[in-house]
Design a protein around this motif. Sequence first.
Motif, PDB file in Angstrom:
ATOM      1  N   ILE A  70      10.142   2.155 -11.996  1.00 45.59           N
ATOM      2  CA  ILE A  70       8.854   2.695 -11.538  1.00 45.59           C
ATOM      3  C   ILE A  70       7.991   2.898 -12.773  1.00 45.59           C
ATOM      4  O   ILE A  70       8.394   3.555 -13.724  1.00 45.59           O
ATOM      5  CB  ILE A  70       9.021   4.020 -10.782  1.00 45.59           C
ATOM      6  CG1 ILE A  70       9.757   3.793  -9.451  1.00 45.59           C
ATOM      7  CG2 ILE A  70       7.662   4.665 -10.507  1.00 45.59           C
ATOM      8  CD1 ILE A  70      10.011   5.070  -8.673  1.00 45.59           C
ATOM      9  N   ASP A  91       7.425   0.121  -8.063  1.00 43.56           N
ATOM     10  CA  ASP A  91       6.216   0.870  -7.720  1.00 43.56           C
ATOM     11  C   ASP A  91       5.547   1.305  -9.016  1.00 43.56           C
ATOM     12  O   ASP A  91       6.132   1.218 -10.094  1.00 43.56           O
ATOM     13  CB  ASP A  91       6.579   2.106  -6.878  1.00 43.56           C
ATOM     14  CG  ASP A  91       5.415   2.602  -6.034  1.00 43.56           C
ATOM     15  OD1 ASP A  91       4.296   2.075  -6.215  1.00 43.56           O
ATOM     16  OD2 ASP A  91       5.620   3.499  -5.201  1.00 43.56           O
ATOM     17  N   TYR A  92       4.303   1.699  -8.930  1.00 44.92           N
ATOM     18  CA  TYR A  92       3.667   2.354 -10.072  1.00 44.92           C
ATOM     19  C   TYR A  92       2.928   3.583  -9.594  1.00 44.92           C
ATOM     20  O   TYR A  92       2.351   3.589  -8.520  1.00 44.92           O
ATOM     21  CB  TYR A  92       2.752   1.397 -10.840  1.00 44.92           C
ATOM     22  CG  TYR A  92       1.446   1.061 -10.174  1.00 44.92           C
ATOM     23  CD1 TYR A  92       0.277   1.740 -10.514  1.00 44.92           C
ATOM     24  CD2 TYR A  92       1.359   0.069  -9.200  1.00 44.92           C
ATOM     25  CE1 TYR A  92      -0.919   1.430  -9.910  1.00 44.92           C
ATOM     26  CE2 TYR A  92       0.163  -0.239  -8.585  1.00 44.92           C
ATOM     27  CZ  TYR A  92      -0.973   0.435  -8.948  1.00 44.92           C
ATOM     28  OH  TYR A  92      -2.162   0.137  -8.358  1.00 44.92           O
ATOM     29  N   SER A 106       8.483   7.668  -3.577  1.00 50.77           N
ATOM     30  CA  SER A 106       8.665   6.457  -4.363  1.00 50.77           C
ATOM     31  C   SER A 106      10.061   6.400  -4.969  1.00 50.77           C
ATOM     32  O   SER A 106      10.718   5.353  -4.960  1.00 50.77           O
ATOM     33  CB  SER A 106       7.607   6.402  -5.468  1.00 50.77           C
ATOM     34  OG  SER A 106       7.752   5.239  -6.225  1.00 50.77           O
ATOM     35  N   GLU A 201       4.412  -6.026   1.155  1.00 53.99           N
ATOM     36  CA  GLU A 201       4.826  -6.653  -0.089  1.00 53.99           C
ATOM     37  C   GLU A 201       5.939  -7.634   0.251  1.00 53.99           C
ATOM     38  O   GLU A 201       6.948  -7.253   0.853  1.00 53.99           O
ATOM     39  CB  GLU A 201       5.317  -5.581  -1.060  1.00 53.99           C
ATOM     40  CG  GLU A 201       5.715  -6.115  -2.411  1.00 53.99           C
ATOM     41  CD  GLU A 201       6.150  -4.981  -3.330  1.00 53.99           C
ATOM     42  OE1 GLU A 201       5.318  -4.483  -4.091  1.00 53.99           O
ATOM     43  OE2 GLU A 201       7.321  -4.580  -3.244  1.00 53.99           O
ATOM     44  N   ILE A 222       3.756  -1.437   2.839  1.00 61.13           N
ATOM     45  CA  ILE A 222       3.181  -0.620   1.761  1.00 61.13           C
ATOM     46  C   ILE A 222       1.878   0.044   2.218  1.00 61.13           C
ATOM     47  O   ILE A 222       1.022   0.376   1.401  1.00 61.13           O
ATOM     48  CB  ILE A 222       2.929  -1.473   0.503  1.00 61.13           C
ATOM     49  CG1 ILE A 222       2.008  -2.652   0.819  1.00 61.13           C
ATOM     50  CG2 ILE A 222       4.235  -1.939  -0.106  1.00 61.13           C
ATOM     51  CD1 ILE A 222       1.568  -3.413  -0.420  1.00 61.13           C
ATOM     52  N   ARG A 225       1.432   3.483   0.661  1.00 60.71           N
ATOM     53  CA  ARG A 225       1.127   3.373  -0.761  1.00 60.71           C
ATOM     54  C   ARG A 225      -0.319   2.945  -0.974  1.00 60.71           C
ATOM     55  O   ARG A 225      -1.010   3.470  -1.850  1.00 60.71           O
ATOM     56  CB  ARG A 225       2.070   2.375  -1.429  1.00 60.71           C
ATOM     57  CG  ARG A 225       2.001   2.419  -2.954  1.00 60.71           C
ATOM     58  CD  ARG A 225       2.945   1.426  -3.580  1.00 60.71           C
ATOM     59  NE  ARG A 225       2.336   0.111  -3.656  1.00 60.71           N
ATOM     60  CZ  ARG A 225       2.953  -0.979  -4.105  1.00 60.71           C
ATOM     61  NH1 ARG A 225       4.208  -0.908  -4.484  1.00 60.71           N
ATOM     62  NH2 ARG A 225       2.342  -2.140  -4.159  1.00 60.71           N
TER      63      ARG A 225
END
Length: 450
Positions: A70, A91-92, A106, A201, A222, A225
Motif C-alpha cells: 500500500i 492501493d494508495y 484498505s 479494477e 473499487i 475507493r
Amino acid sequence: DDHRNVRMMLQVQLQLWGYYVELAACAEDAIEKLENANFDLMMTDIHMPGKDGIELATWVKQSRSDLAVIVMTGEASVETASAAIRLNAFDYLLKPFWDLELVRSSVVRAIETQKLKAELKLRMEELRTSQASFSNIVDKNINGILILDLFRNIRYSNTSAEQKYGLNKSTLEKLLQVVSLNRAVEVQQSLLCSGLVGDAEINMVETVWEEESAFLVTIRDITQRKQAEQKLLFGAFHDDLTKLPNRALFIGRLNRRIRRLKRQANSMFAVLLLDLDRFKYINDSLGHHSGDVFLIQVAERLVSLRRENDSIARLGGDEFVILLDEIRDVSDAVHVAERVLSEFSQSFTLQGSDIYASASIGITTSSIGYTEADEVLRDADTALFHAKASGKSRYELFNHEMHLKAVNFLRLETDLRLALEREEFVLYYQPIIDLKQQRIHSFEALIRWQ
C-alpha cells in the motif's frame, strides 16, 4: 515512512486492530527486515531520503512478489496513482489520514486479497486432485474471477462475476473475440469500456486450467475507493466551511487565465479581493458558530451574483476573492463591486436577529500586465488596504502609485530599523531664547539622520 509521527500513529492504530507491526525509517531498513522475516503487507511513503517508495516497491515486486503493498502519499495526483498501478500496489492512501476506517478497510482488503492470491496459487497447483475444493474457495470470493482459455472461451466464472457484475457468458465471449489475450491491457480496456463492470479494477495473469494454458481474470469493485478519492480531492481544493474553491484552486485558475491572456491579447479580466469589515465583532459578540454561519451566508450571496464564467473563492478567514473572467473594461469590474456592496447593504440573519455588515473591496485588472497569480493578489490586497484606510464599505482601484507607496513604506521601515542598529541618529538641542529677559527659556530636541 521517514516521518516518525506518521510511523508511530500507524503502529499504534494497527496494533489496536490486532496486527503485529515492524517500523522502518527508510527503504534500506525496510529491505533488511523483509529479507529476514515474513510479512503480509508493506505500507510505504513515496518520498523518503535515500531510496524512495517507488524504488522500494520495485524491489518488492522483483524480490517479494508475495507481499501486498500500500503506497502512502501526500500528493493527490494522477502521476502518483499511475506509478502505484505500474508497481502492482494494492492501493494508495492520501496523507494526512482523516478517515481511519478507510485505512483499516484498505489494510484488511490488501491482506485478505494477498492471502487469497497465495491460496489461489496453491489451489491451482493442486487443481488436478482438488478442483472441487478450489471452486468452492474462489466462488465465495467477493471479487469476480474468470478463467479464459486460449480460444477466449470462459472455462470458469465465480458467483460474484455472474451475480454481482452480471457478466453473461455469451456476451463476454462475443466481447473478447475482438481482443488479443496476449495483451492484458486490451482485455481490461474492453471490459471497462463495455460498461458491464462499472468502477472496477481488472487484472489478468497467465495460469493453467485442467492441464492447459489459460488466463486468470480478477475483477475488484473499487466504487468505495473512487468515492473516497473524489471526497479527498474535493476537500483538498475547496473550503470546508463554505464549499467554495480554496486558495490553491483559485491560484491555479488565475494562473491559467494569465497564460490564456498571452494567447488572447485583446481579452481582459479583473480580480476583486473582498474583506469583511469588523468581522471580529461578530465572532466576539455572537460567538464563532454565528461567525461561521455569517461566512456561509456571505458565500451564498457572492455566488448569487456570479456570472457564468466567473470564479469565487475563500482565501481564508474573512477574505473572499472574485475572478471576473471576461470584462470589456474596468467599468465592468466597478459595476460588480457596486453590486456586491449593494448586496451587503441588506441585513443578515444571525440567531434570529437582523445584523448589518459591510465589506471593503480592492480591484485590479489584467491591464497592469501580470505574469503570476501572486502579483495579482498582491496588488488587489494593496487596493483593499487603501479602501479600508479610506473609510471601509467601499472599493478602490489599484494603480502603480499605491504599489510604489507600499514599497517605499516598507523600505523606510527597514532603513529605520537598520539606522537604529548602526546608531545613525544624532540628538541635537536647539535653544529657545527669551529676548526680553535675554536668557535661554527652554530647549528643542531634534534627531537628525546621518
